[in-house]
Design an enzyme around this catalytic site. Structure first.
Site, PDB file in Angstrom:
ATOM      1  N   THR A 199     -19.337 -28.500 -28.568  1.00  0.00           N
ATOM      2  CA  THR A 199     -17.919 -28.463 -28.216  1.00  0.00           C
ATOM      3  C   THR A 199     -17.104 -28.659 -29.482  1.00  0.00           C
ATOM      4  O   THR A 199     -17.493 -29.400 -30.370  1.00  0.00           O
ATOM      5  CB  THR A 199     -17.569 -29.466 -27.098  1.00  0.00           C
ATOM      6  OG1 THR A 199     -16.355 -29.054 -26.483  1.00  0.00           O
ATOM      7  CG2 THR A 199     -17.420 -30.887 -27.603  1.00  0.00           C
ATOM      8  N   CYS A 228      -9.317 -35.660 -26.246  1.00  0.00           N
ATOM      9  CA  CYS A 228     -10.381 -35.429 -25.252  1.00  0.00           C
ATOM     10  C   CYS A 228     -11.613 -36.258 -25.609  1.00  0.00           C
ATOM     11  O   CYS A 228     -11.820 -36.614 -26.764  1.00  0.00           O
ATOM     12  CB  CYS A 228     -10.785 -33.962 -25.223  1.00  0.00           C
ATOM     13  SG  CYS A 228      -9.483 -32.851 -24.658  1.00  0.00           S
ATOM     14  N   HIS A 282     -16.590 -32.002 -21.473  1.00  0.00           N
ATOM     15  CA  HIS A 282     -15.460 -32.121 -22.411  1.00  0.00           C
ATOM     16  C   HIS A 282     -14.220 -32.470 -21.576  1.00  0.00           C
ATOM     17  O   HIS A 282     -13.582 -31.599 -20.991  1.00  0.00           O
ATOM     18  CB  HIS A 282     -15.280 -30.783 -23.138  1.00  0.00           C
ATOM     19  CG  HIS A 282     -14.175 -30.755 -24.143  1.00  0.00           C
ATOM     20  ND1 HIS A 282     -14.282 -30.071 -25.325  1.00  0.00           N
ATOM     21  CD2 HIS A 282     -12.934 -31.293 -24.157  1.00  0.00           C
ATOM     22  CE1 HIS A 282     -13.149 -30.197 -26.018  1.00  0.00           C
ATOM     23  NE2 HIS A 282     -12.310 -30.928 -25.320  1.00  0.00           N
TER      24      HIS A 282
END
Lengths: 162, 292
Positions: A23, A29, A46
């Protein structure tokens, strides 16, 4: 031998040796990473926001987006690889949740994400054995399924392991 | 050793950037005028055959999924809204600058445009969700343009990323603006401001470009707008869409609360809306490009 690339609000798992689960650029996040030693499966979500109550339609369409819906969804996904449905025996790691400099309470979304995730993990009797949270830079995550190794990177810094 | 950019060199860099098209320039003027309406935008686009063709292509692209093709430019603009027209016009005439690889920030080609679009959407959302008395369309346009200075100084910052990051993590209060100034002599807001003057942008847009990291220094009459883009920029970076090494490495000016009221829940809604809106906007702008 492939790459599983997870965008914001995505989650996924793999037990294929040689696969990488990736990711890019976690800001506020947070990535939740599950490693299951028994089935040698890696799972990651995520997560963008702590709580799905702000938009139920979005959470139905993209459960990985919110902490409270992402963790059950990821666990359900991992049962397809023979993992325990409540995460028994899994190793948990967390990273991301950065904040901008001189932030105030309102803008500490990174911190709220991490807290919400920990609370939900707790309800499953799970807890992270390693975490790299907060600070003021973005993180890219690459997990090798064969080695179960998690490599973090950020521009201008040497890569590091979680 | 990195070379400092002199004032003369900066002027040369600014002069090397293509001027805005007449339509783009006029569109920015219209957007900045508080009394304008959509008819002003329609009249302008009608007089530009290329822009008209682009707008019609985009409105009829798969991204919008219309059952019947729109053939009238008036209807197309009403449907898309002013902000999409501005994005198309700016992307057409300054696309090279927006798409540039920012190697001085270790940021790939296209990252700046993505960051700018997300900042634009976030700035507009900040205005609409907080109910602040700022034009949402102007906040959008200002968000699109706020970081244009990075494209001017990026090449000169090559090789500075590790040291910049190290300084910020070790020196109290040092942020990426300080790093830019230390390495090349001025930061991206000043470089962008020079371009804003050369492009003869409306004053409110120039003020946003110059002060989006330090809104308290903006002229009082434009300060609320500058704060909106300040927050929009931070929201885009928090969402994971910065421009490489400088992402999240700027200070939040907490005085924004004097101008814009948002709580944690509203902020979460804004962040979610930015993701949703960006998907729509980005796919519509690129889907038309692929057919070219």
């Amino acid at each position: 031998m492939g790459q599983i690339i997870l965008g914001v609000g995505d989650y996924g798992a793999s037990n294929t040796p040689g696969d990488d689960v990736k990711t890019f650029a976690l800001g506020s996040c947070v990535s939740v990473i599950f490693l299951d030693p028994k089935t040698r499966t890696i799972g990651m979500a995520h997560i963008a926001l702590p709580d799905s109550s702000i938009n139920k339609a979005k959470s139905a369409e993209k459960p990985g987006y919110f902490a409270d819906t992402a963790i059950p969804a990821l666990l359900a996904q991992m049962t397809k690889f023979g993992c325990d449905k409540r995460g028994k025996g899994m190793v948990v790691k967390l990273c991301g949740g950065a904040n901008v400099m001189d932030t105030n309470d309102t803008f500490q979304i990174g911190k709220r994400n991490a807290l919400a995730i920990k609370k939900i993990l707790w309800s499953y009797g799970m807890g992270a054995i390693a975490e790299d949270l907060g600070k003021n830079y973005s993180r890219t995550v690459v997990i090798s399924v064969s080695a179960g190794q998690i490599t973090l990177s950020s521009p201008g810094k040497p890569n590091w392991l979680l | 050793m990195v070379k400092q950019i002199s004032q003369e060199e900066l002027q040369k860099i600014v002069k090397s950037v293509p001027m805005l098209s007449a339509s783009a320039s006029q569109l920015l003027q219209i957007t900045a005028n508080a009394d304008h309406d959509l008819m002003d935008v329609i009249k302008l686009v009608r007089n530009d055959a290329n822009l008209t063709a682009r707008v019609l292509k985009i409105v009829n692209s798969a991204a919008f999924g219309l059952i019947n093709n729109i053939t009238s430019i008036d209807r197309a603009i009403s449907y898309l809204g002013e902000r999409i027209i501005v994005s198309i016009a700016l992307g057409d005439c300054a696309g090279k600058l927006f798409e540039k690889e920012l190697s001085g920030y270790e940021s790939a080609g296209g990252d700046l445009w993505t960051h700018d679009l997300r900042t634009a959407i976030a700035s507009r959302e900040v205005v609409t969700q907080s109910g602040a008395e700022i034009s949402p369309e102007l906040a959008f346009t200002a968000g699109l343009l706020h970081d244009i200075g990075k494209a001017l100084i990026s090449d000169y910052l090559q090789g500075t990323v590790s040291e910049a990051v190290e300084l910020i993590s070790t020196e109290e209060g040092f942020d990426y603006l300080d790093a830019e100034e230390k390495f090349v002599g001025f930061d991206h807001t000043r470089a962008g401001y020079e371009l804003a003057k050369a492009w003869q942008l409306p004053e409110e847009l120039a003020e946003v470009i110059r002060h989006h990291h330090e809104p308290a220094n903006a002229k009082e009459e434009y300060r609320a707008l500058v704060y909106a883009v300040h927050l929009g920029d931070n929201i885009a970076m928090m969402g994971g869409f910065g421009t490489g090494s400088d992402s999240m490495r700027y200070k939040l000016d907490q005085q924004y609360t004097d101008y814009i009221k948002i709580g944690p829940k509203t902020l979460a809604t804004i962040m979610l809306n930015v993701d949703i809106e960006f998907e729509k906007l980005a796919s519509s702008l690129t889907s038309s490009g692929e057919e070219d």
